[in-house]
Design a protein around this motif. Sequence first.
Motif, PDB file in Angstrom:
ATOM      1  N   TYR A  99      -6.990   1.476  -2.551  1.00 28.14           N
ATOM      2  CA  TYR A  99      -5.533   1.544  -2.490  1.00 28.14           C
ATOM      3  C   TYR A  99      -4.966   0.141  -2.684  1.00 28.14           C
ATOM      4  O   TYR A  99      -5.432  -0.819  -2.072  1.00 28.14           O
ATOM      5  CB  TYR A  99      -5.078   2.109  -1.149  1.00 28.14           C
ATOM      6  N   LYS A 124      -1.217  -2.084  -3.050  1.00 22.97           N
ATOM      7  CA  LYS A 124       0.202  -1.994  -2.718  1.00 22.97           C
ATOM      8  C   LYS A 124       1.040  -2.934  -3.582  1.00 22.97           C
ATOM      9  O   LYS A 124       0.567  -3.985  -4.015  1.00 22.97           O
ATOM     10  CB  LYS A 124       0.418  -2.322  -1.240  1.00 22.97           C
ATOM     11  N   GLY A 173       2.482  -3.992  -7.907  1.00 26.22           N
ATOM     12  CA  GLY A 173       1.339  -3.162  -7.546  1.00 26.22           C
ATOM     13  C   GLY A 173       0.291  -3.128  -8.638  1.00 26.22           C
ATOM     14  O   GLY A 173      -0.911  -3.281  -8.391  1.00 26.22           O
ATOM     15  N   HIS A 192       8.546  -0.313  -1.280  1.00 25.92           N
ATOM     16  CA  HIS A 192       7.092  -0.328  -1.213  1.00 25.92           C
ATOM     17  C   HIS A 192       6.536   0.800  -2.072  1.00 25.92           C
ATOM     18  O   HIS A 192       7.104   1.895  -2.124  1.00 25.92           O
ATOM     19  CB  HIS A 192       6.639  -0.139   0.242  1.00 25.92           C
ATOM     20  N   GLU A 209       2.469   2.449  -3.395  1.00 21.73           N
ATOM     21  CA  GLU A 209       1.012   2.370  -3.234  1.00 21.73           C
ATOM     22  C   GLU A 209       0.342   3.086  -4.394  1.00 21.73           C
ATOM     23  O   GLU A 209       0.746   4.194  -4.772  1.00 21.73           O
ATOM     24  CB  GLU A 209       0.600   3.016  -1.915  1.00 21.73           C
TER      25      GLU A 209
END
Length: 234
Positions: A47, A49, A67, A101, A103
């Motif tokens: 993952y 971010k 990202g 944000h 992800e």
Amino acid sequence: MRSLRRAIGWSATALATVLALTSLGGTAAAAPAETSAAASVGPVKLYVKGFGSGPLNVAEQSARQTGLDAAVARGFARSDCRVSAGPTVVNSLPNGWVQVHIEYLCTGEPVVGSPTFVLKRYHKSSDTLSTPWDAPVGYDLQGPLGTLYTAPNPGTHPLYLCQVRGDHFATTDVGCEGQTYVTRLGWLYGAPPAGVSSLPLLRCLRKENRQIFESHQPDCEGQIHGGTLGYLLP
């Protein structure tokens, strides 16, 4: 292997018993002498971010860009990554701007610049996790366990990180012993390599809460011994 798969779904007491008496010649999971086919090797799944700020459309675009830039810095191609969460506004600023944000879950074969990297153990109150990659937020570093190869070498097999009911564990089984796949960690030896120093990687179980963890200490740090996963470089 079948008994261990069933045990993960049993009570904590039954799990402790099976882990302590793991069969298959004392190994915690079936360990091939070396990787025979790339198709049988699970991918790296990480993952990544991204964050951005500004007017909403600008913040979202910036979050996506940062990202994907972070994914490329980890060795992934942009096409390896898919949005797994967001974009989400996490803060509104007095001037009307926002912070966003996002992800990504990147899956594939990242380009790694070194032939080896260090397997580290992390802990939080309800879980112990071993990985050479970044640990999730909230985990504290306990220390290094040894060194993995980043690609196959003679006499080595892959090591994976898996999860059962929030408890992470390492295994040599790409099927995660019937549990949830998290990522590939690297490669370790199936037997102590001749002429090279090595450390055993053991599966262990804590007596007080039945939490699975990995150790290179022969006595599992005073806890329950569940078998040998392989051998790390120091």
